[in-house]
Scaffold this motif. Structure first.
Motif, PDB file in Angstrom:
ATOM      1  N   SER A  38       0.952  -1.212  -0.010  1.00  0.00           N
ATOM      2  CA  SER A  38      -0.161   0.011   0.118  1.00  0.00           C
ATOM      3  C   SER A  38       0.901   1.324   0.107  1.00  0.00           C
ATOM      4  CB  SER A  38      -0.746   0.102   1.257  1.00  0.00           C
ATOM      5  OG  SER A  38      -1.800  -1.080   0.939  1.00  0.00           O
ATOM      6  N   GLN A  39       1.994   1.311   0.823  1.00  0.00           N
ATOM      7  CA  GLN A  39       2.978   2.435   0.751  1.00  0.00           C
ATOM      8  C   GLN A  39       3.528   2.765  -0.633  1.00  0.00           C
ATOM      9  OE1 GLN A  39       3.356   4.774   3.712  1.00  0.00           O
ATOM     10  NE2 GLN A  39       4.309   5.813   2.030  1.00  0.00           N
ATOM     11  N   GLN A  40       3.979   1.693  -1.254  1.00  0.00           N
ATOM     12  CA  GLN A  40       4.667   1.752  -2.394  1.00  0.00           C
ATOM     13  C   GLN A  40       3.651   2.374  -3.470  1.00  0.00           C
ATOM     14  OE1 GLN A  40       7.627   1.156  -3.504  1.00  0.00           O
ATOM     15  NE2 GLN A  40       8.532   0.382  -1.861  1.00  0.00           N
ATOM     16  N   MET A  41       2.451   1.845  -3.384  1.00  0.00           N
ATOM     17  CA  MET A  41       1.347   2.481  -4.443  1.00  0.00           C
ATOM     18  C   MET A  41       1.109   3.899  -4.082  1.00  0.00           C
ATOM     19  SD  MET A  41       0.543   0.715  -6.913  1.00  0.00           S
ATOM     20  CE  MET A  41      -0.718   1.793  -7.305  1.00  0.00           C
ATOM     21  N   ARG A  42       1.146   4.223  -2.995  1.00  0.00           N
ATOM     22  CA  ARG A  42       0.611   5.615  -2.438  1.00  0.00           C
ATOM     23  C   ARG A  42       1.922   6.619  -2.799  1.00  0.00           C
ATOM     24  NH1 ARG A  42      -1.563   3.502   2.282  1.00  0.00           N
ATOM     25  NH2 ARG A  42       0.485   3.436   3.447  1.00  0.00           N
ATOM     26  N   ASN A  43       3.057   6.105  -2.787  1.00  0.00           N
ATOM     27  CA  ASN A  43       4.241   6.836  -3.213  1.00  0.00           C
ATOM     28  C   ASN A  43       4.453   7.033  -4.693  1.00  0.00           C
ATOM     29  OD1 ASN A  43       5.033   6.959  -0.432  1.00  0.00           O
ATOM     30  ND2 ASN A  43       6.607   5.435  -0.723  1.00  0.00           N
ATOM     31  N   LEU A  44       4.076   5.888  -5.225  1.00  0.00           N
ATOM     32  CA  LEU A  44       4.004   6.111  -6.808  1.00  0.00           C
ATOM     33  C   LEU A  44       3.102   6.798  -7.457  1.00  0.00           C
ATOM     34  CD1 LEU A  44       5.316   4.933  -9.581  1.00  0.00           C
ATOM     35  CD2 LEU A  44       3.624   3.274  -9.260  1.00  0.00           C
TER      36      LEU A  44
END
Length: 321
Positions: A38-44
């Motif tokens: 979830s964090q990787q997607m928010r960052n992207l």
């Protein structure tokens, strides 16, 4: 230069999420925890300034921006994986000899690229390449005259040989351009025009014939063609229709402006293209060659086939170990 915040890990997570449709599925694919996904997607998404996924839907679906970005992401990741494979996987310099057999479906594209990569790694090795139909390659493998082979699987185990599945290659209907519309549909075409069959001695011909009989479908025995490109030539000229696979269709690129391809109008079926290796070989070499072959097939055959025939997506695909 990449936008700050766009990372390789973020792209891999996005690709996995698009494939799985859920954070849990993406976590399983990538080996990350669900919060990390979830964090990787928010960052992207923050880095791009656009929502790639509709987070309110289950299973998750891509937004229009996400679908457009996924095409680029998959292309970039495919090239990076292939480059990594070329640099690190194909370390075969320790081999003193290698006899390789490859199905002739790959003559136009994959075989020259794979052989070039092998030749660069086999600096002191005696190397022999054989290209032929699957049944001939399998016979050579069973007789111990090949170390590694890439061919259509018979579905039966060969003593002393380990099989590594590579590609699911579904069967499709091919005919002259416009023939299906003129006949009024696939079933009408099959009833009105002769079937152009592969030589029954070939594995592909035998598999097609067995499936048709299982479906209680029988067609006049007028044409039985041994050479694939000869069969495709007859299809393109409107002599009749045929059943082949996407690998066979893509090999006949010179005829694509005169041909069309469709799903078979009966129970779907497919063949498996596999890599076979003598069981007395160390597992690393065949696994490395198999992984490199998967990447090459995906880049050079499957991706172009999906672009030309989008209905093949999910059907024509690389098989994981």
């Amino acid at each position: 230069m990449l936008i700050k915040g766009v990372t390789l890990k973020g792209l891999e997570v996005f690709e996995a999420l698009a494939r799985a449709g859920s954070v849990a599925g993406a976590a399983e694919i990538t080996g990350l925890s669900q919060p990390a996904v979830s964090q990787q997607m928010r960052n992207l998404e923050a880095a791009l300034g656009a929502e790639l996924v509709d987070h309110g839907r289950r299973p998750m679906q891509l937004t229009p921006a996400g679908r457009a970005y996924l095409n680029r992401t998959q292309s970039v990741l495919s090239q990076l994986r292939l480059a990594q494979s070329e640099l690190t996987v194909m370390d075969l310099s320790h081999l003193s000899q290698l006899s390789l057999g490859i199905i002739d479906d790959f003559d136009n594209d994959l075989t020259p690229r794979l052989v070039t990569m092998l030749a660069e790694s086999l600096s002191t090795c005696r190397f022999k390449l054989t290209t032929a139909p699957s049944h001939e390659i399998s016979a050579e493998m069973a007789a111990g005259r090949l170390h590694i082979a890439i061919a259509a699987s018979s579905g039966e185990a060969m003593p002393g040989v380990v099989e590594y599945p590579l590609v699911r290659d579904p069967f499709i209907l091919v005919c002259q351009k416009g023939a299906l519309a003129r006949a009024g549909g696939a079933e009408a075409l099959m009833a009105q025009e002769p079937m152009l069959k592969y030589d029954q001695a070939q594995r592909i011909g035998a598999q097609i014939e067995a499936h048709l009989k299982h479906q209680n479908l029988h067609f006049e025995e007028r044409f039985e063609i041994g050479a694939h490109l000869s069969l495709m030539t007859l299809v393109a000229r409107g002599v009749g229709w045929g059943i082949t696979t996407p690998l066979g269709y893509m090999r006949a690129g010179r005829f694509h402006d005169q041909m069309e391809a469709h799903p078979v109008p009966f129970q779907p079926f497919a063949r498996t293209i596999s890599l076979f290796a003598s069981s007395d070989w160390a597992d690393k070499v065949p696994r490395d060659v198999a992984q490199t072959t998967r990447m090459l097939v995906n880049e050079m055959v499957i991706a172009p086939a999906w672009q030309q025939l989008p209905w093949l997506k999910g059907n024509l695909r690389v098989l994981d170990l």
